[in-house]
Design a protein around this motif. Structure first.
Motif, PDB file in Angstrom:
ATOM      1  N   ARG A 174       0.833  -1.210   0.000  1.00  0.00           N
ATOM      2  CA  ARG A 174       0.000   0.000   0.000  1.00  0.00           C
ATOM      3  C   ARG A 174       0.864   1.256   0.000  1.00  0.00           C
ATOM      4  O   ARG A 174       0.568   2.218  -0.709  1.00  0.00           O
ATOM      5  N   VAL A 175       1.926   1.253   0.786  1.00  0.00           N
ATOM      6  CA  VAL A 175       2.801   2.420   0.824  1.00  0.00           C
ATOM      7  C   VAL A 175       3.457   2.652  -0.535  1.00  0.00           C
ATOM      8  O   VAL A 175       3.538   3.783  -1.031  1.00  0.00           O
ATOM      9  N   VAL A 176       3.934   1.564  -1.154  1.00  0.00           N
ATOM     10  CA  VAL A 176       4.562   1.690  -2.468  1.00  0.00           C
ATOM     11  C   VAL A 176       3.572   2.259  -3.477  1.00  0.00           C
ATOM     12  O   VAL A 176       3.908   3.142  -4.274  1.00  0.00           O
ATOM     13  N   LEU A 177       2.347   1.768  -3.455  1.00  0.00           N
ATOM     14  CA  LEU A 177       1.340   2.275  -4.393  1.00  0.00           C
ATOM     15  C   LEU A 177       1.051   3.756  -4.151  1.00  0.00           C
ATOM     16  O   LEU A 177       0.914   4.542  -5.098  1.00  0.00           O
ATOM     17  N   LEU A 178       0.938   4.136  -2.886  1.00  0.00           N
ATOM     18  CA  LEU A 178       0.663   5.542  -2.574  1.00  0.00           C
ATOM     19  C   LEU A 178       1.793   6.438  -3.067  1.00  0.00           C
ATOM     20  O   LEU A 178       1.560   7.485  -3.686  1.00  0.00           O
ATOM     21  N   ARG A 179       3.023   6.017  -2.803  1.00  0.00           N
ATOM     22  CA  ARG A 179       4.162   6.841  -3.193  1.00  0.00           C
ATOM     23  C   ARG A 179       4.335   6.849  -4.704  1.00  0.00           C
ATOM     24  O   ARG A 179       4.624   7.888  -5.312  1.00  0.00           O
ATOM     25  N   ALA A 180       4.135   5.687  -5.338  1.00  0.00           N
ATOM     26  CA  ALA A 180       4.243   5.620  -6.792  1.00  0.00           C
ATOM     27  C   ALA A 180       3.162   6.454  -7.461  1.00  0.00           C
ATOM     28  O   ALA A 180       3.403   7.115  -8.476  1.00  0.00           O
ATOM     29  N   ALA A 181       1.950   6.451  -6.886  1.00  0.00           N
ATOM     30  CA  ALA A 181       0.864   7.250  -7.454  1.00  0.00           C
ATOM     31  C   ALA A 181       1.183   8.741  -7.371  1.00  0.00           C
ATOM     32  O   ALA A 181       0.911   9.502  -8.316  1.00  0.00           O
ATOM     33  N   ALA A 182       1.767   9.166  -6.246  1.00  0.00           N
ATOM     34  CA  ALA A 182       2.122  10.582  -6.107  1.00  0.00           C
ATOM     35  C   ALA A 182       3.151  10.992  -7.159  1.00  0.00           C
ATOM     36  O   ALA A 182       3.033  12.049  -7.791  1.00  0.00           O
ATOM     37  N   VAL A 183       4.168  10.146  -7.364  1.00  0.00           N
ATOM     38  CA  VAL A 183       5.182  10.445  -8.378  1.00  0.00           C
ATOM     39  C   VAL A 183       4.567  10.429  -9.773  1.00  0.00           C
ATOM     40  O   VAL A 183       4.850  11.291 -10.610  1.00  0.00           O
ATOM     41  N   GLN A 184       3.711   9.451 -10.026  1.00  0.00           N
ATOM     42  CA  GLN A 184       3.139   9.314 -11.359  1.00  0.00           C
ATOM     43  C   GLN A 184       2.237  10.487 -11.704  1.00  0.00           C
ATOM     44  O   GLN A 184       2.241  10.972 -12.847  1.00  0.00           O
ATOM     45  N   VAL A 185       1.461  10.981 -10.765  1.00  0.00           N
ATOM     46  CA  VAL A 185       0.585  12.129 -11.029  1.00  0.00           C
ATOM     47  C   VAL A 185       1.407  13.352 -11.413  1.00  0.00           C
ATOM     48  O   VAL A 185       1.107  14.054 -12.384  1.00  0.00           O
TER      49      VAL A 185
END
Length: 307
Positions: A174-185
């Motif tokens: 979940r943490v990886v997804l949250l951080r990856a989503a922030a970078v991707q946006v």
């Protein structure tokens, strides 16, 4: 009063009683006193109703002062929040998740400043170069930047704050997804701004979107089973091969990447990467002492170790 009299005492009107002076009462109410002064004062207050009555309004001021100090303590203890973290909190992201997302190198101004400069240079080259293949540099660079930014949040090699996963109440996936989503946006926003300056018709300017999602999904899936460096190396090597295979000077931007068939093929690869990421998600909850993903069934399986 008999025995030792506290400093600052005064005598009553008839001289028969002794009371605490106003300065001493104020000092007792507003700040800690030495034991040799405090003990006689408290002993006197236990026996003297008049001094207790005079102390009451001063203690009310002390309550207000304590409230003020509590506000000061909260202000000094509260961590400094970045712009991104404040924005995430306004969107309703939980505080712990917002802090974990914001505290990573891939969201620092230095990283995004460098990425923005590279995108700007590719756009300038595409607009001012007479070569028809000049826009290809933009379509090659933007997905690569997206993948590099995302992989930097999946391992301690690039992000020392990644050890927070070891003590985070959130799951590693979940943490990886949250951080990856922030970078991707942020990466998509930067890419969209650069694409607006390309000398190509509108549909072609969106040709970077599917490749960005594809490289991100593939890189995250690889990161669940290997260190970040080989994961991004393999992803970018495959991307270079794909670019070479689709190169065609007779097409816009000299590449087949912008054709619907190629876009569909890349979308299929992206979906496969997302599926693999979901299946292998447990890999983000297993770390060895170097912060890398441990092999399935290894000695660190099912545990989290601090570096």
């Amino acid at each position: 009063m008999t025995g030792t009299q506290p400093a600052g005492h005064t005598h009553g009107p008839g001289g028969n009683s002794t009371h605490l002076g106003p300065d001493l009462l104020r000092a007792y109410a507003t700040r800690p006193l030495p034991a040799e002064t405090r003990d006689p004062v408290e002993a006197h207050l236990d026996r003297c109703a008049a001094c207790r009555e005079r102390l009451s309004p001063l203690m009310a001021d002390e309550a207000e002062l304590s409230s003020l100090w509590e506000l000061v303590d909260r202000a000094t203890d509260e961590p400094t929040r970045s712009l991104l973290e404040r924005f995430a909190l306004r969107l309703g992201v939980p505080e712990d998740a917002a802090r974990l997302c914001a505290a990573m190198p891939a969201l620092r101004w230095s990283w995004w400043g460098g990425a923005a400069l590279l995108v700007l240079l590719t756009v300038v080259a595409a607009r001012w170069s007479e070569s028809t293949s000049a826009p290809l540099l933009f379509f090659a660079l933007v997905p690569a930047l997206s993948a590099v930014g995302v992989v930097a949040v999946t391992g301690q090699r690039f992000d020392p704050a990644y050890v927070w996963l070891a003590v985070s109440p959130l799951g590693g996936f979940r943490v990886v997804l949250l951080r990856a989503a922030a970078v991707q946006v942020l990466s998509l926003a930067l890419s969209a701004a650069g694409a607006a300056g390309l000398p190509l018709p509108f549909p072609y300017t969106l040709g970077w979107l599917v490749p960005s999602l594809m490289l991100t999904a593939v890189c995250l899936a690889l990161s669940s089973r290997m260190d970040a460096l080989p994961a991004i190396t393999l992803t970018l090597a495959a991307w270079a091969v794909w670019l070479a295979a689709t190169y065609n000077t007779d097409l816009p931007a000299a590449t087949r990447l912008l054709l619907p068939g190629t876009q569909l093929a890349m979308a299929a690869v992206a979906l496969l990467g997302i599926g693999a990421l979901v299946v292998l998600r447990d890999g983000f909850d297993r770390f060895d002492k170097q912060g890398r993903t441990a092999a399935p069934g290894g000695p660190t399986a099912g545990t989290r170790g601090l570096a």
